[in-house]
Design a protein around this motif. Sequence first.
Motif, PDB file in Angstrom:
ATOM      1  N   PHE A  76       0.857  -1.179   0.000  1.00 50.11           N
ATOM      2  CA  PHE A  76       0.000   0.000   0.000  1.00 50.11           C
ATOM      3  C   PHE A  76       0.895   1.230   0.000  1.00 50.11           C
ATOM      4  O   PHE A  76       2.024   1.170   0.463  1.00 50.11           O
ATOM      5  N   PRO A  77       0.388   2.340  -0.538  1.00 50.22           N
ATOM      6  CA  PRO A  77       1.256   3.506  -0.711  1.00 50.22           C
ATOM      7  C   PRO A  77       1.765   4.031   0.628  1.00 50.22           C
ATOM      8  O   PRO A  77       0.982   4.221   1.548  1.00 50.22           O
ATOM      9  N   VAL A  78       3.066   4.216   0.722  1.00 52.51           N
ATOM     10  CA  VAL A  78       3.643   4.836   1.911  1.00 52.51           C
ATOM     11  C   VAL A  78       4.025   6.261   1.532  1.00 52.51           C
ATOM     12  O   VAL A  78       4.879   6.475   0.685  1.00 52.51           O
ATOM     13  N   ILE A  79       3.342   7.225   2.135  1.00 59.05           N
ATOM     14  CA  ILE A  79       3.701   8.615   1.890  1.00 59.05           C
ATOM     15  C   ILE A  79       3.851   9.306   3.230  1.00 59.05           C
ATOM     16  O   ILE A  79       3.350   8.831   4.245  1.00 59.05           O
ATOM     17  N   TYR A  80       4.547  10.440   3.213  1.00 59.67           N
ATOM     18  CA  TYR A  80       4.683  11.233   4.428  1.00 59.67           C
ATOM     19  C   TYR A  80       3.568  12.272   4.402  1.00 59.67           C
ATOM     20  O   TYR A  80       3.605  13.221   3.617  1.00 59.67           O
ATOM     21  N   ASP A  81       2.564  12.036   5.246  1.00 61.36           N
ATOM     22  CA  ASP A  81       1.307  12.789   5.211  1.00 61.36           C
ATOM     23  C   ASP A  81       1.463  14.297   5.256  1.00 61.36           C
ATOM     24  O   ASP A  81       0.758  15.023   4.578  1.00 61.36           O
ATOM     25  N   THR A  82       2.376  14.765   6.107  1.00 61.23           N
ATOM     26  CA  THR A  82       2.426  16.198   6.350  1.00 61.23           C
ATOM     27  C   THR A  82       3.205  16.946   5.272  1.00 61.23           C
ATOM     28  O   THR A  82       3.205  18.164   5.251  1.00 61.23           O
ATOM     29  N   MET A  83       3.858  16.208   4.382  1.00 63.32           N
ATOM     30  CA  MET A  83       4.696  16.866   3.389  1.00 63.32           C
ATOM     31  C   MET A  83       3.961  17.023   2.060  1.00 63.32           C
ATOM     32  O   MET A  83       3.019  16.297   1.768  1.00 63.32           O
TER      33      MET A  83
ATOM     34  N   ARG B 271      -0.543  18.867  -0.898  1.00 64.25           N
ATOM     35  CA  ARG B 271      -0.233  17.942   0.171  1.00 64.25           C
ATOM     36  C   ARG B 271      -0.400  16.520  -0.332  1.00 64.25           C
ATOM     37  O   ARG B 271      -1.403  16.190  -0.962  1.00 64.25           O
TER      38      ARG B 271
ATOM     39  N   SER C 231      -1.122  13.846   1.165  1.00 69.34           N
ATOM     40  CA  SER C 231      -2.205  13.052   1.739  1.00 69.34           C
ATOM     41  C   SER C 231      -3.528  13.264   1.020  1.00 69.34           C
ATOM     42  O   SER C 231      -4.461  12.509   1.196  1.00 69.34           O
TER      43      SER C 231
ATOM     44  N   TYR D 174       5.775   1.691   6.829  1.00 65.58           N
ATOM     45  CA  TYR D 174       6.212   3.080   6.975  1.00 65.58           C
ATOM     46  C   TYR D 174       7.638   3.151   7.493  1.00 65.58           C
ATOM     47  O   TYR D 174       8.443   3.939   7.021  1.00 65.58           O
TER      48      TYR D 174
ATOM     49  N   ALA E  81       9.972   1.846   4.735  1.00 66.52           N
ATOM     50  CA  ALA E  81      10.173   2.840   3.682  1.00 66.52           C
ATOM     51  C   ALA E  81      11.127   3.926   4.175  1.00 66.52           C
ATOM     52  O   ALA E  81      12.025   4.349   3.450  1.00 66.52           O
TER      53      ALA E  81
ATOM     54  N   LYS F 275       8.176  12.957  10.977  1.00 65.02           N
ATOM     55  CA  LYS F 275       7.472  12.831   9.704  1.00 65.02           C
ATOM     56  C   LYS F 275       6.489  11.665   9.676  1.00 65.02           C
ATOM     57  O   LYS F 275       5.589  11.636   8.846  1.00 65.02           O
ATOM     58  N   ILE F 276       6.691  10.670  10.515  1.00 65.16           N
ATOM     59  CA  ILE F 276       5.788   9.513  10.491  1.00 65.16           C
ATOM     60  C   ILE F 276       5.015   9.396  11.796  1.00 65.16           C
ATOM     61  O   ILE F 276       3.795   9.455  11.822  1.00 65.16           O
TER      62      ILE F 276
ATOM     63  N   PRO G 198       2.811  12.731  13.027  1.00 67.57           N
ATOM     64  CA  PRO G 198       1.586  12.923  12.238  1.00 67.57           C
ATOM     65  C   PRO G 198       0.560  11.797  12.429  1.00 67.57           C
ATOM     66  O   PRO G 198      -0.633  12.043  12.488  1.00 67.57           O
TER      67      PRO G 198
ATOM     68  N   GLN H 296      -6.034  19.024   4.778  1.00 66.26           N
ATOM     69  CA  GLN H 296      -5.183  17.970   4.236  1.00 66.26           C
ATOM     70  C   GLN H 296      -5.721  17.398   2.927  1.00 66.26           C
ATOM     71  O   GLN H 296      -6.888  17.248   2.782  1.00 66.26           O
TER      72      GLN H 296
END
Lengths: 354, 288
Positions: free
Chosen positions: A89-96, A136, A138, B182, B185, B199-200, B203, B288
């Motif tokens: 599943f996609p791993v992204i850094y939410d706040t960036m 963003r 997210s 997470y 990665a 960052k992980i 949040p 968001q």
Amino acid sequence: MAKITLKDLSHSYLKTQSSDADWAVRDVNIDWEDGGAYALLGPSGCGKTTLLNIISGLINPTKGDILFDDKMVSNLNPVERNIAQIFQFPVIYDTMTVYDNLAFPLKNRKIEEDKIKAKVHEIAEMLELSSTLNNRASGLTADGKQKISLGRGLVRSDVNAIMFDEPLTVIDPHLKWILRSKLKELHQKINRTMIYVTHDQTEALTFADQVVVMHEGQIVQTGTPVDLFEKPKHTFVGYFIGSPGMNLLPCEFKGGDVMLNGKKIETHTKVKSNNFSKTEIGVRPEFINFSSEGIPVKVLSVSNTGRHKIVDTQSQSGKIKMIAKTSEDIPSGSAFLSFKKEYTYAYGDDWIIE
Amino acid sequence: MNKTINQKAWFFVIPVFVLVAFNAIIPLMTVVNYAFQETFGNNVFMWEGTRWFKQIMLSERFHASLGRQFLFTFIILFIQIPLGIAIALTMPKEGIGVPICLVLMSMPLLIPWNVVGAMWNIFALPDIGFLGYSLNALGFDYNFTQQIGDAWFTTILMDVWHWTSLVVLLSYAGLQSIQPAYYQAAEIDGASRWAVFTKIELPKMKKVLTIAILLRFMDSFMIYTEPFVLTGGGPGNATAFLSIDLVKMALGQFDLGPAAAMSLIYFFIVLLVCWVFYTLMMRNEGNQ
């Protein structure tokens, strides 16, 4: 960029191992050539992901070595191995933002700001993410997020290999096709080693030049899609690949001949040894025809898929499926089947006899 | 979608309405009643309008206790939230250590408030308490019944001991829900431990931390029993937080009118702060 070699590799999640089943991955020996597009195919729980994590350095194998271009890397961490990995599943850094997400691996490696900028824009262009760079991350859809995960792997121009762990699982079916073609296109463009883990044979066969089939922790066959189809080296490859899979019928080996119900069957190669606890004959439905003599069967049912007809028949040794042309007349009741000799194989204890 | 109109449905709301009326609205209306009138008993009331509200709003005593209250709440939030997150980060993620840590962490939460107050009172007594005696033996001049600084120190320490676990448990739940991919990665991306945290982890913990901060704000802002048993608001009025001061006014001096007005102001402050806090959090969510 490098050739990746796995030597006598075994891994177990248990502290002590008593049987083969305790190993998640066992006795793996394989070379991944530089720049190849590989698919690692197998059912859930066969050890695909474990093998992938061993290559990337997230897991330390119980036994065996990993070499990049004949250099030992077994003790190096993922950063030192310089591997990119894309997860289920996609791993992204939410706040960036999308930009910061893509720049993250480069920033961590202390690369100059203007180089980062150029690289991120290049990759965003390639993945069609340019218009969303300042959004963003997210807020994106699943396929957009998965593109970011992919992009984070691609921004580093020196990665040794890019590995995909069932990356299309959460993607909508109609987008799967697009993303998959995109991956194929990317492979041709950047010519980097790619290893693609999947349990979906269509995905594997369309993506890869070389398909590696895993079964219960072992690699049972490596080859082109055509190899796997025409000459399965293990009964598992026979029935896992193809739709419907290979027919496997219990048989006897007698003096070099393969006997199905007392009747001699011509196979691709002669049988030399007799020391097997399980002996089978395997032939794909595509290589069976109706004929005037041969194996007596009863026709049970016929289903027309549009492209061809799948015929279910019952022989004394078990059910046999065959594929016939849509135009072909299917006899009802009793009939005889013949197998094409060059595509009929004998299997001893699940392995092909050559 | 078409909704069926059926007024009989109101019938099913009655039990909740009655319940809420009896446990919230009616008692609150009594307070409202007192807040606008003067009484000398015998059910005789005289209309006073907003006099009590003006009196409270202008009273230095109220300002002082409100100031103490905010100071106390900010201090404990400032200690408990980071400390709670830090403890949650160091707790084991699997194995036998998990249940052990969880049980140990929940222990303080299970002790009744007045027992906590009594425990800490005895624990901190300068002549016989373990804490008080030890501090004095080590050369500190410690006496929470006499010295303002010591009284604050003890009250804050007690609250940190009692309630940090709540933040720990919430943060731990938030951390446990982060998928291993997470971390993997981040490892492959070469992220530092600090980057993984900011960052992980942070949040992903945002929602549970919002709840933790809200709960700790409300609880500490309305704290009564523990400091009452520990210090009784003293020495002097040094630890008389809002609710302690309120009870003194209502039951000690029997100033029912001003006390009722103060209750309402108190209630609206809590409501307002919670609302502002919640709205800010939710607005971020929407961006968001």
